[in-house]
Write an enzyme that holds these catalytic residues in place. Sequence first.
Site, PDB file in Angstrom:
ATOM      1  N   ARG A  43       0.842  -1.202   0.000  1.00 21.41           N
ATOM      2  CA  ARG A  43       0.000   0.000   0.000  1.00 21.41           C
ATOM      3  C   ARG A  43       0.874   1.247   0.000  1.00 21.41           C
ATOM      4  NH1 ARG A  43      -1.995   2.025   4.401  1.00 21.41           N
ATOM      5  NH2 ARG A  43      -2.245   0.027   5.433  1.00 21.41           N
ATOM      6  N   TYR A  63     -11.593  21.270 -14.972  1.00 22.07           N
ATOM      7  CA  TYR A  63     -12.130  19.921 -15.093  1.00 22.07           C
ATOM      8  C   TYR A  63     -13.308  19.778 -14.133  1.00 22.07           C
ATOM      9  CZ  TYR A  63     -12.708  14.968 -14.597  1.00 22.07           C
ATOM     10  OH  TYR A  63     -13.281  13.724 -14.520  1.00 22.07           O
ATOM     11  N   ASP A  85      -2.547  21.482 -12.780  1.00 25.75           N
ATOM     12  CA  ASP A  85      -3.029  20.317 -13.526  1.00 25.75           C
ATOM     13  C   ASP A  85      -2.549  20.493 -14.961  1.00 25.75           C
ATOM     14  OD1 ASP A  85      -4.415  18.481 -15.055  1.00 25.75           O
ATOM     15  OD2 ASP A  85      -6.318  18.714 -13.974  1.00 25.75           O
ATOM     16  N   LYS A 145      -4.915   9.996 -19.366  1.00 25.99           N
ATOM     17  CA  LYS A 145      -4.964  10.688 -20.665  1.00 25.99           C
ATOM     18  C   LYS A 145      -3.654  10.463 -21.437  1.00 25.99           C
ATOM     19  CE  LYS A 145      -8.668  12.195 -18.589  1.00 25.99           C
ATOM     20  NZ  LYS A 145      -9.849  11.364 -18.570  1.00 25.99           N
TER      21      LYS A 145
END
Length: 403
Positions: A73, A125, A198, A223
């Site tokens: 993790r 976004y 971003d 993307k």
Amino acid sequence: MTDDPKGDDPKGDDPKGDHPEDDGPNWRPQTLAAQAMGWTDETTGAIIPPIHPATTYLRDADNAYRRGRMYARADNPTYDHASDLLTALEEGADTLLFASGMAAATAVFLALDPGDHVVVPKVMYWALRAWLHDSARRWGLDVEGVASDDLAGLAAAMRPGQTKLVWLETPANPLWTVSDIAAAAQLAHAAGAHLAVDSTVATPVFTRPLSLGADLVMHSATKYLNGHSDVVAGTLTTARQDALWGRIRQVLVQQGGILGAFEAWLLQRGMRSLFVRVEAAAASALALAHRLAAHPRVAQVLYPGLPDFAGHQLAARQMRGGFGGMLSIRVKGGEAAAVATAAKVRLWKRATSLGGVESLIEHRASVEGAGSPVPVDLLRLSVGLEALEDLYADLDQALRAAG
Ligand code: PLP
């Protein structure tokens, strides 16, 4: 990367001994990407990295973890390839991989304290905008939306000592608004805030936000970084290992929004062709933008590469070598004509998302729903790698058939 599932970031030995870039030639970014930093396996000679599915790692006899890994993790050697490459491409100090772009973006805000003031774009976004104005506010963040391309407005929004984060997305979905990273970094830093960008649409091929003064750069690796519409992933890269980065790391490791090993492997594979994919998509997007601007059924083309686009001069300065593969068109005849155009395409895929090898078309206002600032006549285009003439011919017939 060394790891403690508690997220406390203890120090340990670097287990990655086989990365020749440590003392190798000063390769250019495209070369680093194509060769995934030049990695080869010392034991087998393999030139492609393995996938490590292990969830846990051996302790030494004296109870230490000298090999630097404890539990999956917190860490996985499969992450290193995409993570090291992105750190190099973004000219940063470290990169974390997340289960999605949203997991990466929200980790930055969740690393702040309730009551902190954050300045975010009004148009961005949509899912992150929705989360900021709902969950982040309920959690106690003081979220203020600004027109992030208006520097005077951005300056007026800063509250020195209280503003802890400025978030930019540039070019920003789906109007492709370009924001000035260097100027925003100065404003943020003067107020004692971090600047996070971003950069999903620009990619490190065209923009390096950290080299312009940003503190953090985020990607929806779903993307362009992966580029094949078959992995959901997110990344954050930091300019330095500071306290905020430590808290972001804690959010990732404690909340457990980690990337799967197979997805991390696919991501490093996709990133090898990042430069050729992104450059080809951007070349086609620029050509399409010019041709669509002259189309009788198109009211407006939004693309940072067009000389009459509001943010063109800034984009030409800030984006090196291209303007990206995303553009939007506003269709004459309003919402009905836009929806009808999307209905008539044969080659373009009517689907959300962006940055894959196949071209996508989307009526954004339908996706974003009530409260969306997006014009109802707008179609968002993600340009892929098909032949330019086929892409134009399909849009042309769809626009005419819908008109
Ligand atoms: N940022 C941008 C610019 C995006 O386009 C997206 C997704 O469309 C995200 C963030 C969120 O990424 P993900 O879908 O990987 O969670």
